[in-house]
Write a protein that holds these residues in place. Structure first.
Motif, mmCIF file in Angstrom:
data_model
loop_
_atom_site.group_PDB
_atom_site.id
_atom_site.type_symbol
_atom_site.label_atom_id
_atom_site.label_comp_id
_atom_site.label_asym_id
_atom_site.label_seq_id
_atom_site.Cartn_x
_atom_site.Cartn_y
_atom_site.Cartn_z
ATOM 1 N N ASN A 141 44.301 32.750 5.745
ATOM 2 C CA ASN A 141 44.406 31.306 5.943
ATOM 3 C C ASN A 141 44.040 30.877 7.361
ATOM 4 N N GLY A 142 43.691 31.859 8.212
ATOM 5 C CA GLY A 142 43.318 31.545 9.592
ATOM 6 C C GLY A 142 44.472 31.557 10.573
ATOM 7 N N LYS A 143 45.679 31.933 10.120
ATOM 8 C CA LYS A 143 46.841 31.963 11.002
ATOM 9 C C LYS A 143 46.814 33.234 11.846
ATOM 10 N N ARG A 144 46.977 33.065 13.166
ATOM 11 C CA ARG A 144 46.959 34.200 14.098
ATOM 12 C C ARG A 144 48.355 34.756 14.330
ATOM 13 N N LEU A 145 48.439 36.092 14.426
ATOM 14 C CA LEU A 145 49.662 36.782 14.794
ATOM 15 C C LEU A 145 49.326 37.678 15.979
ATOM 16 N N GLN A 146 49.832 37.329 17.145
ATOM 17 C CA GLN A 146 49.549 38.115 18.343
ATOM 18 C C GLN A 146 50.293 39.442 18.296
ATOM 19 N N ILE A 147 49.590 40.530 18.596
ATOM 20 C CA ILE A 147 50.192 41.862 18.611
ATOM 21 C C ILE A 147 50.581 42.266 20.027
ATOM 22 N N GLU A 148 49.682 42.036 20.981
ATOM 23 C CA GLU A 148 49.955 42.507 22.336
ATOM 24 C C GLU A 148 49.146 41.727 23.360
ATOM 25 N N ILE A 149 49.675 41.665 24.572
ATOM 26 C CA ILE A 149 48.961 41.168 25.741
ATOM 27 C C ILE A 149 48.916 42.312 26.741
ATOM 28 N N ILE A 150 47.716 42.661 27.195
ATOM 29 C CA ILE A 150 47.541 43.748 28.156
ATOM 30 C C ILE A 150 47.213 43.148 29.511
ATOM 31 N N ASP A 151 48.025 43.461 30.503
ATOM 32 C CA ASP A 151 47.774 43.043 31.880
ATOM 33 C C ASP A 151 46.843 44.083 32.512
ATOM 34 N N ARG A 152 45.591 43.704 32.742
ATOM 35 C CA ARG A 152 44.613 44.647 33.287
ATOM 36 C C ARG A 152 44.946 45.072 34.714
ATOM 37 N N LEU A 153 45.633 44.228 35.471
ATOM 38 C CA LEU A 153 45.994 44.590 36.843
ATOM 39 C C LEU A 153 46.998 45.740 36.868
ATOM 40 N N SER A 154 47.896 45.778 35.898
ATOM 41 C CA SER A 154 48.903 46.837 35.817
ATOM 42 C C SER A 154 48.428 48.049 35.038
ATOM 43 N N ASN A 155 47.374 47.897 34.241
ATOM 44 C CA ASN A 155 46.856 48.974 33.387
ATOM 45 C C ASN A 155 45.385 49.201 33.704
ATOM 46 N N ASN A 156 45.126 50.016 34.721
ATOM 47 C CA ASN A 156 43.770 50.228 35.214
ATOM 48 C C ASN A 156 42.819 50.764 34.148
ATOM 49 N N GLN A 157 43.332 51.499 33.142
ATOM 50 C CA GLN A 157 42.455 52.030 32.094
ATOM 51 C C GLN A 157 41.813 50.923 31.264
ATOM 52 N N TYR A 158 42.340 49.696 31.349
ATOM 53 C CA TYR A 158 41.784 48.554 30.618
ATOM 54 C C TYR A 158 41.022 47.599 31.537
ATOM 55 N N LYS A 159 40.650 48.056 32.726
ATOM 56 C CA LYS A 159 40.053 47.192 33.744
ATOM 57 C C LYS A 159 38.903 46.330 33.213
ATOM 58 N N ASN A 160 37.966 46.900 32.495
ATOM 59 C CA ASN A 160 36.822 46.151 31.977
ATOM 60 C C ASN A 160 36.811 46.068 30.451
#
Length: 116
Positions: A79-98
């Motif tokens: 139906n187009g309804k979003r359910l957020q799973i996670e927010i990743i802070d790239r500053l605190s998690n360098n492996q997700y930098k880019n």
């Protein structure tokens, strides 16, 4: 515990600066633009090129929050309804930098079209 779902990573939509783009990955692994729509149209008439895709149904979304240097993701139901799973802070998690797309726990994906 998250339900295991099978998702394909062979097509996606991107909304950036007023342009919505639909892309499909072909059997050679190339991203091919199939449809675009300009949602900010100074002429008063929207510009649309290509064939608009059918709705994806259940899918996964990723959202780049560039001002806070974070990445959020979740699911979208039929139906187009979003359910957020996670927010990743790239500053605190360098492996997700880019990173703009990340693996989701329990996700099974189809990442390539079979070569014909």
């Amino acid at each position: 515990m998250m339900r295991v779902q099978l998702f394909e990573a062979l097509r996606y939509m991107k909304d950036y600066k007023g342009t919505i783009t639909y892309v499909e990955i072909n059997s050679e692994g190339l991203a091919i633009v199939k449809w675009q729509k300009d949602t900010i149209y100074p002429s008063g008439k929207p510009l649309e090129l290509g064939t608009k895709p059918t709705p994806f149904g259940e899918s996964v979304y990723f959202s780049d929050q560039w001002m806070t240097d974070s990445l959020s993701y979740g699911t979208v139901d039929s139906n187009g309804k979003r359910l957020q799973i996670e927010i990743i802070d790239r500053l605190s998690n360098n492996q997700y930098k880019n990173a703009y797309i990340v693996p989701i726990d329990g996700e099974k994906r189809i990442d390539a079209n079979p070569i014909e």
